[in-house]
Design an enzyme around this catalytic site. Structure first.
Site, mmCIF file in Angstrom:
data_model
loop_
_atom_site.group_PDB
_atom_site.id
_atom_site.type_symbol
_atom_site.label_atom_id
_atom_site.label_comp_id
_atom_site.label_asym_id
_atom_site.label_seq_id
_atom_site.Cartn_x
_atom_site.Cartn_y
_atom_site.Cartn_z
ATOM 1 N N ARG A 1 -20.373 4.794 43.930
ATOM 2 C CA ARG A 1 -18.937 4.482 44.011
ATOM 3 C C ARG A 1 -18.217 5.644 44.697
ATOM 4 N NH1 ARG A 1 -20.910 0.479 42.486
ATOM 5 N NH2 ARG A 1 -20.341 -0.876 40.726
ATOM 6 N N ARG B 1 -1.080 16.636 44.381
ATOM 7 C CA ARG B 1 0.175 17.344 44.643
ATOM 8 C C ARG B 1 1.219 17.099 43.551
ATOM 9 N NH1 ARG B 1 0.859 16.030 50.856
ATOM 10 N NH2 ARG B 1 2.814 15.117 50.170
ATOM 11 N N ASP C 1 -3.484 23.240 50.260
ATOM 12 C CA ASP C 1 -4.740 23.392 51.003
ATOM 13 C C ASP C 1 -5.247 24.836 51.028
ATOM 14 O OD1 ASP C 1 -4.354 20.722 51.630
ATOM 15 O OD2 ASP C 1 -3.421 21.153 53.552
ATOM 16 N N GLU D 1 -11.627 16.067 52.681
ATOM 17 C CA GLU D 1 -11.239 15.027 53.648
ATOM 18 C C GLU D 1 -11.570 15.407 55.092
ATOM 19 O OE1 GLU D 1 -6.985 14.491 53.247
ATOM 20 O OE2 GLU D 1 -6.548 16.536 53.889
ATOM 21 N N ARG E 1 -24.894 6.544 38.050
ATOM 22 C CA ARG E 1 -24.364 6.317 39.399
ATOM 23 C C ARG E 1 -24.158 7.632 40.148
ATOM 24 N NH1 ARG E 1 -19.687 2.021 37.612
ATOM 25 N NH2 ARG E 1 -20.881 0.163 38.120
HETATM 26 O O1 F6P Z 1 -1.201 19.760 53.712
HETATM 27 C C1 F6P Z 1 -1.121 19.156 52.473
HETATM 28 C C2 F6P Z 1 -1.677 17.774 52.509
HETATM 29 O O2 F6P Z 1 -1.578 17.291 51.205
HETATM 30 C C3 F6P Z 1 -3.099 17.653 53.075
HETATM 31 O O3 F6P Z 1 -4.062 18.107 52.176
HETATM 32 C C4 F6P Z 1 -3.150 16.185 53.405
HETATM 33 O O4 F6P Z 1 -4.060 15.931 54.433
HETATM 34 C C5 F6P Z 1 -1.747 15.902 53.875
HETATM 35 O O5 F6P Z 1 -0.919 16.921 53.340
HETATM 36 C C6 F6P Z 1 -1.203 14.564 53.448
HETATM 37 O O6 F6P Z 1 0.059 14.407 53.999
HETATM 38 P P1 F6P Z 1 1.085 13.261 53.612
HETATM 39 O O7 F6P Z 1 1.936 13.774 52.489
HETATM 40 O O8 F6P Z 1 1.871 13.053 54.852
HETATM 41 O O9 F6P Z 1 0.301 12.041 53.174
#
Ligand code: F6P
Length: 364
Positions: free
Chosen positions: A282, A291, A143, A238, A178
């Site tokens: 969409r 990640r 993040d 998000e 779209r």
């Molecule tokens: O802090 C890293 C992060 O990937 C955020 O961007 C995300 O909101 C959260 O962790 C998701 O956490 P989890 O691995 O518990 O789904």
């Protein structure tokens, strides 16, 4: 301190590409000083149950810097200062069992803990420092919302993955004329959305730092359409929220609670755009793809630098600090200067100005 130091290392919170590179550098730099390193499994859990501690030597870590995830395992649930424990009556109580960690640390005659984590894990690390454990923090999070360091490792990889996804969405969005809304991670900060949205030539980027007006987003999409651009990519962090409205959580849980995750704003934005512009729309959530996999070269190198710097800082006995990138150097800063605050996108930063200058809308 004794000559042959015993270093403990753990990884806490959500995983981020580069964790293994830090572990590799810590183990190699310690080995080259004739020190020992012990890996604590699953955050702090391994220090509650001492069978979850593994000796780490060059053999286990050589060339793991290119591998995603963490060989030590991680958790964002095991805070020893606030551990949910089921009592005899079957009720869940929150208890402070941190003394068990301190006792085990001392009994194992460990000299220092290298704690790799984001704000939550570093906050726990600082509390252990206050309880007498010599600690060095290493900042990680995709993040990029940790202060004190120009950047955290994991962020560059997440941005590369998100940019690649946006690039791919252009061709399908263009073919179908779209609007495609892509929701990216970042919690309460808009770094991933901002960097990937600009690099991926998004029409609109919505970030938590700039509350949005959905009508302005729709106007921007339709203004582009008049110029002949009949499709659009909208990147939504998000944590983004409409002006006057709140952030949206997964499952509708209370935003701000540790166990409640943000998510769903992309779907909301897509529905509103479809309703107001009548364009075929969409949405998708990139989620944990951001990640996964190998760290980029930048993250690998940064993580290796952080790991090696952690060992040099131990040598200097600057405990209670965190390694931080302050280009061109990696330095130590006091942990208490970092914890408890979020590094948000500054609204006057040149990256925000660049986005505005090249015609990207923030919905404001
Ligand atoms: O802090 C890293 C992060 O990937 C955020 O961007 C995300 O909101 C959260 O962790 C998701 O956490 P989890 O691995 O518990 O789904």
């Amino acid at each position: 301190m004794s000559e042959r130091l015993k270093i403990a290392i753990n990884t806490g919170g959500g995983d981020a590409p580069g964790l293994n590179a830090v572990i590799e550098a810590v183990v190699m730099a310690a080995y080259n000083r004739n020190w020992e390193v012990f890996g604590i499994k699953n955050g702090y859990s391994g220090l509650l149950d001492t069978e979850d501690i593994v000796p780490l030597s060059p053999k286990q870590v050589r060339r793991i810097s290119s591998i995603g995830g963490t060989i030590l395992g991680t958790t964002n649930k095991g805070n020893p200062f606030e551990m949910p424990i089921t009592n005899a009556a079957g009720d869940v109580e929150i208890r402070d069992i941190s003394d068990r960690v301190v006792d085990n640390f001392k009994r194992l005659r460990l000299d220092c803990l290298v704690a790799i984590g984001g704000d939550g894990s570093l906050d726990i690390a600082y509390k252990f420092f206050q309880k007498g454990i010599p600690v060095i923090g290493v900042p990680k999070t995709i993040d990029n919302d940790l202060g004190g360091t120009v950047i955290t490792f994991g962020f560059d990889t997440a941005v590369s993955i998100a940019t690649d996804a946006i690039d791919r969405l252009h061709s399908t969005a263009r073919s179908h004329e779209r609007v495609i809304v892509v929701e990216v991670m970042g919690r309460h900060a808009g770094w991933i959305a901002l960097h990937s949205g600009i690099s991926g030539a998004a029409n609109t980027i919505l970030i938590p730092e700039i509350p949005f007006d959905i009508d302005k987003v729709c106007d921007h999409i339709m203004a582009d359409e008049l110029q002949g651009e009949r499709y659009a990519i909208v990147v939504v962090a998000e944590g983004a929220a409409p002006a006057g409205g709140g952030q949206i959580s997964q499952g509708g849980g209370e935003v701000g609670r540790q166990d409640v995750l943000l998510g769903g704003v992309g779907q909301y934005v897509a529905e509103e755009i479809a309703k107001k512009t009548k364009k075929d729309t969409r949405s998708l959530v990139l989620g944990h793809l951001q990640r996964g996999g190998s760290p980029t070269t930048f993250d690998r190198l940064l993580a290796l630098r952080f790991g090696a710097a952690a060992i040099r800082i131990i040598e200097e006995e600057k405990f209670g600090s965190m390694v931080a990138l302050d280009p061109p150097i990696v330095k130590a800063i006091p942990l208490d200067q970092v914890i408890g605050s979020i590094k948000n996108v500054p609204l006057d930063s040149d990256i925000v100005l660049t986005a505005r200058d090249i015609g990207i809308c923030f919905g404001d």
